[in-house]
Design a protein around this motif. Structure first.
Motif, short mmCIF file in Angstrom:
data_model
loop_
_atom_site.label_atom_id
_atom_site.label_comp_id
_atom_site.label_asym_id
_atom_site.label_seq_id
_atom_site.Cartn_x
_atom_site.Cartn_y
_atom_site.Cartn_z
N SER A 50 0.88 -1.07 -0.11
CA SER A 50 -0.11 0.02 -0.01
C SER A 50 1.02 1.26 -0.02
CB SER A 50 -0.97 0.11 1.33
OG SER A 50 -1.48 1.34 1.20
N ALA A 51 0.41 2.26 -0.94
CA ALA A 51 1.12 3.35 -1.09
C ALA A 51 0.71 4.50 0.28
CB ALA A 51 1.11 4.20 -2.31
N GLY A 52 -0.45 3.95 0.86
CA GLY A 52 -0.78 4.67 1.99
C GLY A 52 -0.51 4.33 3.50
N LEU A 53 0.47 3.43 3.49
CA LEU A 53 0.89 2.82 4.75
C LEU A 53 2.32 3.27 4.98
CD1 LEU A 53 -0.88 -0.69 4.95
CD2 LEU A 53 -1.52 1.41 6.15
N LEU A 54 2.74 3.30 5.98
CA LEU A 54 4.28 3.47 6.40
C LEU A 54 4.34 2.15 7.35
CD1 LEU A 54 6.37 5.46 6.78
CD2 LEU A 54 5.55 6.22 9.19
N TYR A 55 5.46 1.35 6.92
CA TYR A 55 5.86 0.20 7.26
C TYR A 55 7.10 0.28 8.32
CZ TYR A 55 2.81 -1.82 3.76
OH TYR A 55 1.83 -2.17 2.86
N ARG A 56 6.90 0.28 9.71
CA ARG A 56 7.86 0.68 10.67
C ARG A 56 8.47 -0.16 11.47
NH1 ARG A 56 6.44 6.04 13.77
NH2 ARG A 56 7.48 6.69 11.83
N ALA A 194 7.58 -4.35 15.33
CA ALA A 194 6.81 -3.90 13.78
C ALA A 194 5.90 -3.35 13.90
CB ALA A 194 6.84 -5.21 12.97
N GLU A 195 5.59 -2.30 13.20
CA GLU A 195 4.31 -1.59 12.99
C GLU A 195 3.78 -0.99 11.69
OE1 GLU A 195 5.11 0.89 17.31
OE2 GLU A 195 5.16 1.89 15.28
N THR A 196 2.52 -0.84 11.48
CA THR A 196 2.08 -0.49 10.20
C THR A 196 1.19 0.88 10.85
OG1 THR A 196 -0.05 -1.71 10.14
CG2 THR A 196 1.70 -2.31 8.64
N LEU A 197 1.56 1.88 10.12
CA LEU A 197 0.71 3.05 10.25
C LEU A 197 0.12 4.04 9.29
CD1 LEU A 197 3.66 3.19 11.82
CD2 LEU A 197 2.78 4.79 13.41
N THR A 198 -0.70 4.85 9.28
CA THR A 198 -1.20 5.51 8.15
C THR A 198 0.13 6.59 7.76
OG1 THR A 198 -2.03 7.32 9.52
CG2 THR A 198 -3.58 5.66 8.81
N GLY A 200 1.35 9.93 5.99
CA GLY A 200 0.98 11.46 5.69
C GLY A 200 1.30 12.23 7.07
N GLU A 201 0.62 13.29 6.92
CA GLU A 201 1.18 14.33 8.16
C GLU A 201 0.70 13.83 9.41
OE1 GLU A 201 -0.53 18.08 7.56
OE2 GLU A 201 0.48 18.54 5.77
N LEU A 202 -0.14 12.81 9.51
CA LEU A 202 -0.76 12.14 10.60
C LEU A 202 -0.66 10.57 10.73
CD1 LEU A 202 -2.22 12.29 13.59
CD2 LEU A 202 -4.34 12.37 12.58
N ASN A 203 0.34 10.05 11.60
CA ASN A 203 0.62 8.91 11.45
C ASN A 203 0.02 7.84 12.58
OD1 ASN A 203 4.04 9.97 10.89
ND2 ASN A 203 2.60 9.03 9.26
N VAL A 204 -0.96 7.40 12.30
CA VAL A 204 -2.08 6.49 13.19
C VAL A 204 -1.42 5.10 13.14
CG1 VAL A 204 -4.31 5.93 13.78
CG2 VAL A 204 -3.77 8.09 12.96
N ARG A 205 -1.10 4.71 14.22
CA ARG A 205 -0.65 3.21 14.13
C ARG A 205 -2.06 2.30 14.06
NH1 ARG A 205 1.28 3.15 19.21
NH2 ARG A 205 3.31 3.78 18.59
N ILE A 206 -1.96 1.54 13.21
CA ILE A 206 -3.13 0.61 12.92
C ILE A 206 -2.57 -0.80 13.49
CG2 ILE A 206 -4.33 -0.63 11.15
CD1 ILE A 206 -3.54 1.50 9.20
N GLU A 207 -1.29 -1.53 13.38
CA GLU A 207 -1.24 -2.58 13.93
C GLU A 207 0.47 -2.71 14.33
OE1 GLU A 207 -3.14 -6.07 13.89
OE2 GLU A 207 -1.52 -6.45 12.20
N ARG A 208 0.57 -3.35 15.36
CA ARG A 208 1.89 -3.34 15.85
C ARG A 208 2.33 -4.83 16.40
NH1 ARG A 208 2.07 -3.75 22.19
NH2 ARG A 208 0.01 -3.10 22.48
#
Length: 380
Positions: A50-56, A194-198, A200-208
């Motif tokens: 997904s281009a809309g996710l941050l994989y951290r 490991a985390e996935t976040l939205t 953009g300007e606001l990074n909301v944690r979805i999973e960890r």
């Protein structure tokens, strides 16, 4: 289902669902630590990120707590190394015979350098002390999930001598990062998550994700929890910071874990984990310290290292292995054995000991994707 479909939001948005997380010293490149984040359960052979996710990935130094067996065994430091991977929107390939669509990604190093790579390129990308791969791979997780769920439903151990991997041959979207030890925070024990976040300007944690099966085997069952029996707790838990658990829902997490860990302990008709007068299970604090614990200064090991550092810390003893979690580790046997008999009885086997296509000891480690994976089950 280590962390596959670990809550309503993961079921609704599977692209952001972290199925598994691994951390281990590289068997291929000594002096490097390998981090693996698998996402999207039941990925198709041509699925992309997904281009809309941050994989951290997040890494923090740990010190052994003086609390020992009475509380959380480690104290995370404030220093943190963050590795963020992001992906471009897929591009339609000029020649559709080459696979239809292509995608590029990048990983930001601790120094701010950007490592770029092409999705599904096994060579990956390298720079700034990192090597990165991303693409579709064979799901390495091994567990007889049906038998585990039957154990919870029937209140009896339902494992058999010959188990089966649920939907064997399914794929995942995998991100593999090798990082030089010189870039790690500290020179000893590390807590990694490991985390996935939205994005953009606001990074909301979805999973960890830290350790396997915390959410699905230890937090999901509701029937044993007399305090929050109607509460689906996993989405709340996913939003928490693994290194700084918030106070708002901590009581709910503890009540759920105290009840469910006592259930697992009672499956052999004896109590191997004495519960405190307040009903607190001895493992609750360790479970809530939900990150993999790895010692990158020790050599790669496949079996016997998962949970070894945590259990040694509880006993007040030095650890002997690198800890963490390797791709071929039979972690579920180790986990079920600790939950049911505290390691003081026979190994609790789920009947599955290895993957049909085991991981390798060379980058990018995970087996190639299944070109014809099983069909996903229908959810009702």
């Amino acid at each position: 289902m280590s962390d596959h479909i670990s809550g309503p939001r993961a079921l609704a948005d599977p692209i952001a669902d972290i199925t598994d997380f691994y951390a281990f010293p590289s068997p291929d490149s000594p002096g490097r630590l390998v981090l693996v984040m698998n996402t999207l359960p039941m990925a198709g052979p041509t699925d992309l990120f997904s281009a809309g996710l941050l994989y951290r990935f997040r890494l923090r130094p740990l010190t052994v707590s003086v609390a020992g067996s009475t509380g959380a065994p480690f104290v995370p430091g404030e220093d943190e190394v963050v590795l963020d991977c992001v992906f471009d929107r897929p591009e339609l390939a000029a020649n559709l015979d080459t696979g239809g669509a292509k995608q590029h990604g990048s990983c930001l190093t601790p120094s701010g350098e950007e490592v770029t790579f092409r999705v599904n390129d096994e060579a990956g990308g390298a720079g700034g002390g990192l090597r990165v791969f991303a693409g579709v791979r064979w799901d390495p997780f091994i567990m007889d999930a049906r038998a585990a769920l039957a154990t919870i439903a029937t209140r009896k151990l339902a494992f058999t001598e010959e188990g089966s991997i649920f939907l064997d041959g399914k794929n995942v979207l995998s991100i593999v990062v090798e990082i030089d030890s010189g870039l790690l925070p500290g020179r000893g024990l590390l807590g990694v998550v490991a985390e996935t976040l939205t994005r953009g300007e606001l990074n909301v944690r979805i999973e960890r994700v830290g350790r396997p099966e915390v959410k699905n085997m230890m937090l999901a069952p509701k029937d044993f929890d007399r305090v929050n029996r109607d509460l689906e707790i996993r989405d709340l838990y996913n939003m928490e910071d693994a290194f700084h658990l918030g106070e708002s829902y901590c009581g709910a997490y503890r009540a759920r874990l105290d009840a469910n860990l006592a259930f697992w302990d009672g499956l052999d008709s004896r109590q191997d984990w004495p519960v405190g007068e307040d009903g607190r299970h001895p493992l609750t604090d360790l479970v809530l310290a939900d990150y993999l614990v790895v010692d990158p200064t020790l050599p790669y090991a496949e079996q016997g290292s998962f949970l070894e550092i945590e259990l040694a810390a509880r006993r007040g003893e030095p650890h002997r292995t690198c800890g963490g979690r390797a791709l071929n580790d039979d972690v579920m046997d180790a986990l079920f054995t600790q939950l049911v008999n505290a390691g003081q009885g026979p190994t609790i086997r789920d009947g599955v000991d290895s993957a049909t296509r085991p991981a390798t000891t060379t980058f990018p480690y995970l087996a190639a994707a299944n070109p014809d994976p099983p069909e996903p089950p229908e959810h009702h």
